[in-house]
Design an enzyme around this catalytic site. Sequence first.
Site, PDB file in Angstrom:
ATOM      1  N   CYS A 113      71.126  14.599  57.029  1.00 22.17           N
ATOM      2  CA  CYS A 113      71.549  14.858  55.650  1.00 22.17           C
ATOM      3  C   CYS A 113      72.785  14.017  55.335  1.00 22.17           C
ATOM      4  CB  CYS A 113      71.858  16.337  55.479  1.00 22.17           C
ATOM      5  SG  CYS A 113      72.777  16.740  53.994  1.00 22.17           S
ATOM      6  N   GLU A 114      72.733  13.250  54.242  1.00 20.38           N
ATOM      7  CA  GLU A 114      73.856  12.365  53.944  1.00 20.38           C
ATOM      8  C   GLU A 114      75.050  13.094  53.340  1.00 20.38           C
ATOM      9  OE1 GLU A 114      72.925  10.477  49.552  1.00 20.38           O
ATOM     10  OE2 GLU A 114      71.980   9.538  51.286  1.00 20.38           O
ATOM     11  N   HIS A 115      74.902  14.381  53.034  1.00 20.08           N
ATOM     12  CA  HIS A 115      76.012  15.135  52.454  1.00 20.08           C
ATOM     13  C   HIS A 115      76.900  15.802  53.500  1.00 20.08           C
ATOM     14  CE1 HIS A 115      73.237  15.430  48.740  1.00 20.08           C
ATOM     15  NE2 HIS A 115      74.040  14.396  48.636  1.00 20.08           N
ATOM     16  N   HIS A 116      76.302  16.202  54.640  1.00 20.60           N
ATOM     17  CA  HIS A 116      77.087  16.867  55.681  1.00 20.60           C
ATOM     18  C   HIS A 116      76.908  16.235  57.059  1.00 20.60           C
ATOM     19  CE1 HIS A 116      76.710  20.075  52.576  1.00 20.60           C
ATOM     20  NE2 HIS A 116      77.945  20.326  52.942  1.00 20.60           N
ATOM     21  N   GLN A 154      65.977  14.038  51.421  1.00 19.06           N
ATOM     22  CA  GLN A 154      64.555  14.143  51.748  1.00 19.06           C
ATOM     23  C   GLN A 154      63.658  13.611  50.632  1.00 19.06           C
ATOM     24  OE1 GLN A 154      63.298  17.803  53.649  1.00 19.06           O
ATOM     25  NE2 GLN A 154      61.270  17.653  52.752  1.00 19.06           N
ATOM     26  N   HIS A 182      66.736  21.816  57.090  1.00 15.85           N
ATOM     27  CA  HIS A 182      68.021  21.137  56.937  1.00 15.85           C
ATOM     28  C   HIS A 182      69.094  22.020  57.566  1.00 15.85           C
ATOM     29  CE1 HIS A 182      66.843  18.152  53.641  1.00 15.85           C
ATOM     30  NE2 HIS A 182      65.738  18.809  53.930  1.00 15.85           N
ATOM     31  N   CYS A 184      72.143  21.755  57.334  1.00 22.06           N
ATOM     32  CA  CYS A 184      73.240  22.042  56.413  1.00 22.06           C
ATOM     33  C   CYS A 184      72.977  23.342  55.660  1.00 22.06           C
ATOM     34  CB  CYS A 184      73.446  20.889  55.436  1.00 22.06           C
ATOM     35  SG  CYS A 184      72.007  20.464  54.455  1.00 22.06           S
TER      36      CYS A 184
END
Length: 225
Positions: A113-116, A154, A182, A184
């Site tokens: 996940c590119e956010h976390h 995704q 995920h 996250c």
Amino acid sequence: MKIDKILDDIEEIGDNHVATSTDNPIRKDAFNLSDLEKVDLIKEDVKHILETLGMDLTDDSLKGTPLRVAKMFVNETFGGLHPDKKPKASVFDNKYKYGEMLVEKNITVYSTCEHHLLPIVGRAHVAYISNGTVVGLSKMNRIVDYFAKRPQVQERMTMQIVKELQEVLGTEDVACVIDAKHLCVNSRGIRDIESSTVTSEFGGKFKEAATRREFLDYIKLDTEF
């Protein structure tokens, strides 16, 4: 203030899947450094993070961690960022005139996940209908893996897989469904360990209800050995 606006935007994104385009946000100078140079720089960054957290990097268990993480990031976890690692998907004439749907299901997906920067783990199901060419089965798996090995959203990954196979095969008749967990969501925040995320992209004939239904029925089949 500008910094306040940035912080507000970050907070608003939160756990949402926000992507600006079907391409990953990569800088133009992303590949000016060699992999070895990147490993050396990331090693120092990881060391700084661990030391900031209060970890004792002189301990035998930890002193090799910065290098291990750096090598993993560059060579494995985010290896799909480099265009040179894009799989060469050779196509062949469909000499046996197979004209039905071909489905490669239960392709293992390990992404991030590119956010976390937490794992995304699941399965991809990919299908196409030949218009005169076919591609090796393992290449479908490799294409999925290539787009998974990068900081991802995704929805974007699903679209990238379909777009790549459409270009390789010269047909719009490609589909992909991904069902993934995920971490996250599963291991932090709401900590819902049961939920998973399903995304899909349908091109060409797969936009037709009957063809789409056939594909979805195929991926429900149990395969046992």
